[in-house]
Design a protein around this motif. Structure first.
Motif, PDB file in Angstrom:
ATOM      1  N   LYS A   1       0.837  -1.204   0.000  1.00  0.00           N
ATOM      2  CA  LYS A   1       0.000   0.000   0.000  1.00  0.00           C
ATOM      3  C   LYS A   1       0.868   1.248   0.000  1.00  0.00           C
ATOM      4  N   ARG A   2       1.945   1.212   0.779  1.00  0.00           N
ATOM      5  CA  ARG A   2       2.869   2.347   0.811  1.00  0.00           C
ATOM      6  C   ARG A   2       3.568   2.522  -0.528  1.00  0.00           C
ATOM      7  N   LEU A   3       3.968   1.407  -1.154  1.00  0.00           N
ATOM      8  CA  LEU A   3       4.600   1.486  -2.467  1.00  0.00           C
ATOM      9  C   LEU A   3       3.660   2.097  -3.495  1.00  0.00           C
ATOM     10  N   LEU A   4       2.399   1.649  -3.482  1.00  0.00           N
ATOM     11  CA  LEU A   4       1.427   2.168  -4.439  1.00  0.00           C
ATOM     12  C   LEU A   4       1.156   3.643  -4.205  1.00  0.00           C
ATOM     13  N   SER A   5       1.155   4.034  -2.941  1.00  0.00           N
ATOM     14  CA  SER A   5       0.928   5.445  -2.635  1.00  0.00           C
ATOM     15  C   SER A   5       2.080   6.317  -3.132  1.00  0.00           C
ATOM     16  N   ASP A   6       3.298   5.783  -3.089  1.00  0.00           N
ATOM     17  CA  ASP A   6       4.475   6.538  -3.516  1.00  0.00           C
ATOM     18  C   ASP A   6       4.695   6.489  -5.024  1.00  0.00           C
ATOM     19  N   THR A   7       3.978   5.618  -5.718  1.00  0.00           N
ATOM     20  CA  THR A   7       4.141   5.502  -7.166  1.00  0.00           C
ATOM     21  C   THR A   7       3.570   6.744  -7.846  1.00  0.00           C
ATOM     22  N   PRO A   8       4.364   7.457  -8.637  1.00  0.00           N
ATOM     23  CA  PRO A   8       3.889   8.712  -9.224  1.00  0.00           C
ATOM     24  C   PRO A   8       2.888   8.540 -10.365  1.00  0.00           C
ATOM     25  N   GLY A   9       2.854   7.367 -10.980  1.00  0.00           N
ATOM     26  CA  GLY A   9       1.988   7.195 -12.140  1.00  0.00           C
ATOM     27  C   GLY A   9       2.688   7.698 -13.395  1.00  0.00           C
ATOM     28  N   MET A  10       1.925   7.941 -14.452  1.00  0.00           N
ATOM     29  CA  MET A  10       2.504   8.402 -15.710  1.00  0.00           C
ATOM     30  C   MET A  10       2.958   9.848 -15.562  1.00  0.00           C
ATOM     31  N   SER A  11       4.207  10.094 -15.956  1.00  0.00           N
ATOM     32  CA  SER A  11       4.795  11.426 -15.794  1.00  0.00           C
ATOM     33  C   SER A  11       4.883  12.199 -17.102  1.00  0.00           C
ATOM     34  N   CYS A  12       4.427  11.620 -18.198  1.00  0.00           N
ATOM     35  CA  CYS A  12       4.526  12.281 -19.498  1.00  0.00           C
ATOM     36  C   CYS A  12       3.492  13.406 -19.604  1.00  0.00           C
ATOM     37  N   PRO A  13       3.726  14.385 -20.440  1.00  0.00           N
ATOM     38  CA  PRO A  13       2.749  15.460 -20.623  1.00  0.00           C
ATOM     39  C   PRO A  13       1.502  14.969 -21.350  1.00  0.00           C
ATOM     40  N   TRP A  14       0.424  15.685 -21.139  1.00  0.00           N
ATOM     41  CA  TRP A  14      -0.853  15.332 -21.799  1.00  0.00           C
ATOM     42  C   TRP A  14      -0.890  15.972 -23.191  1.00  0.00           C
ATOM     43  N   PRO A  15      -1.339  15.239 -24.187  1.00  0.00           N
ATOM     44  CA  PRO A  15      -1.818  13.853 -24.147  1.00  0.00           C
ATOM     45  C   PRO A  15      -0.670  12.880 -24.371  1.00  0.00           C
ATOM     46  N   PRO A  16      -0.701  11.727 -23.695  1.00  0.00           N
ATOM     47  CA  PRO A  16       0.324  10.710 -23.945  1.00  0.00           C
ATOM     48  C   PRO A  16       0.181  10.146 -25.354  1.00  0.00           C
ATOM     49  N   THR A  17       1.303   9.942 -26.005  1.00  0.00           N
ATOM     50  CA  THR A  17       1.296   9.406 -27.366  1.00  0.00           C
ATOM     51  C   THR A  17       1.713   7.940 -27.347  1.00  0.00           C
ATOM     52  N   SER A  18       1.872   7.376 -28.537  1.00  0.00           N
ATOM     53  CA  SER A  18       2.262   5.968 -28.635  1.00  0.00           C
ATOM     54  C   SER A  18       3.611   5.704 -27.986  1.00  0.00           C
ATOM     55  N   GLU A  19       4.451   6.746 -27.882  1.00  0.00           N
ATOM     56  CA  GLU A  19       5.749   6.581 -27.228  1.00  0.00           C
ATOM     57  C   GLU A  19       5.601   6.402 -25.715  1.00  0.00           C
ATOM     58  N   ASN A  20       4.477   6.861 -25.189  1.00  0.00           N
ATOM     59  CA  ASN A  20       4.238   6.776 -23.739  1.00  0.00           C
ATOM     60  C   ASN A  20       3.297   5.650 -23.352  1.00  0.00           C
ATOM     61  N   VAL A  21       2.572   5.118 -24.330  1.00  0.00           N
ATOM     62  CA  VAL A  21       1.582   4.085 -24.037  1.00  0.00           C
ATOM     63  C   VAL A  21       2.040   2.780 -24.667  1.00  0.00           C
ATOM     64  N   ASN A  22       2.972   2.104 -24.029  1.00  0.00           N
ATOM     65  CA  ASN A  22       3.495   0.830 -24.525  1.00  0.00           C
ATOM     66  C   ASN A  22       3.935  -0.024 -23.358  1.00  0.00           C
ATOM     67  N   VAL A  23       4.410  -1.217 -23.655  1.00  0.00           N
ATOM     68  CA  VAL A  23       4.774  -2.167 -22.607  1.00  0.00           C
ATOM     69  C   VAL A  23       5.936  -1.657 -21.763  1.00  0.00           C
ATOM     70  N   THR A  24       6.923  -1.043 -22.428  1.00  0.00           N
ATOM     71  CA  THR A  24       8.088  -0.560 -21.698  1.00  0.00           C
ATOM     72  C   THR A  24       7.710   0.510 -20.685  1.00  0.00           C
ATOM     73  N   GLU A  25       6.862   1.455 -21.106  1.00  0.00           N
ATOM     74  CA  GLU A  25       6.433   2.509 -20.204  1.00  0.00           C
ATOM     75  C   GLU A  25       5.493   1.982 -19.122  1.00  0.00           C
TER      76      GLU A  25
END
Length: 299
Positions: A164-188
């Motif tokens: 729960k603490r790890l999930l709370s500290d996870t920032p999520g997606m940090s890319c600017p809006w809107p995310p493109t195909s470079e940001n929405v893939n398996v690696t990211e």
């Protein structure tokens, strides 16, 4: 010299004292066997916690088995008195719940051990005396199961708080809006998933036995995608939809383009698999505007 009225007052107490002494002396052979098998072995050696109701029933059954006598009228308070006199190292504790029988255990038992060895908290006397009279190996097995259950609960709860603490500290997606195909893939996708969560799920499903939190464990590619998918659902769910993931955006956008159905996207959203219809629509619109801007720059 005592008067007749004094005799009437004294005789009941004499009779009561006589009956108590007689009851305490009854079933002496069975009582000694009971003390050896149950009190010394179970309570003092094995450090178990038993209820007075269990002890009384075990004593009654032992009298029946060894002397062929029905001792069902033998009072619990008399048995407790005998035990308290013969075993001063025993502790008797009455829980606050009225429907829970008095607990008996060795006074040297630590608080942590006492919590581990507590009987079923439901308040019902589900443990029969036959269970108390099992072989030592059976008793040891049952005691180990009880300890394991409590230990597992604490371990899982501690692990849950850690995650729960790890999930709370996870920032999520940090890319600017809107995310493109470079940001929405398996690696990211892997960047929004905590190592502890990914490795835990990999251990749970048996894909690896590598005990590490220094890096993402290595598992088969097809399993990797499934574990990564479930992890992203947990990240999205833990944040109540405030932290988007590559999966939540890509799946929602893909379903919108393939079906154009807001109902399907909303259904997947309620199941925690993708972003809401409004978020998907906003993403689609932003991507379209971004494309127009890029086209105008190139023209």
């Amino acid at each position: 010299m005592c008067t007749q009225s004094q005799h009437l007052f004294i005789y009941p107490f004499i009779y009561f004292s006589f009956m108590c002494c007689r009851d305490e002396a009854m079933f002496d052979a069975s009582y000694k066997l009971f003390c050896e098998r149950i009190i010394r072995q179970r309570l003092l050696v094995n450090n178990e916690v038993l209820r007075m109701g269990q002890l009384r029933q075990a004593f009654i059954d032992m009298v029946k088995a060894n002397e062929g006598v029905d001792a069902s009228n033998y009072r619990q308070d008399l048995l407790k008195k005998r035990l308290a006199q013969d075993f001063p190292q025993l502790a008797f504790h009455m829980p606050t719940k009225r429907n829970v029988c008095e607990l008996v255990f060795a006074e040297t038992l630590s608080k942590d051990a006492l919590v581990d060895m507590l009987p079923d908290p439901s308040g019902t006397e589900t443990t029969q005396s036959s269970e108390l009279s099992q072989t030592d190996s059976d008793n040891e097995t049952g005691r180990t199961k009880c300890q394991t259950t409590h230990e597992d609960t604490r371990t899982l709860y501690t692990a849950a708080l850690f995650l729960k603490r790890l999930l709370s500290d996870t920032p999520g997606m940090s890319c600017p809006w809107p995310p493109t195909s470079e940001n929405v893939n398996v690696t990211e996708s892997q960047t929004v998933v905590p190592i502890g969560l990914y490795n835990l799920l990999s251990w749970i499903i048996g894909s690896t036995e590598e005990p590490t939190l220094d890096h993402y464990v290595n598992i088969d590619d097809d399993v990797h995608l499934k574990v990564l998918s479930v992890c992203q659902d947990i990240v999205y769910l833990a944040s109540k939809g405030r932290k988007q993931t590559p999966k939540s955006l890509a799946l929602g956008l893909t379903v919108r383009h393939l079906t154009g159905s807001s109902r399907i996207v909303s259904l997947l959203n309620r199941l925690g698999h993708c972003a809401s219809w409004d978020t998907v629509l906003s993403l689609d619109t932003s991507l379209a505007q971004l494309t127009l801007v890029e086209v105008s720059h190139h023209s």
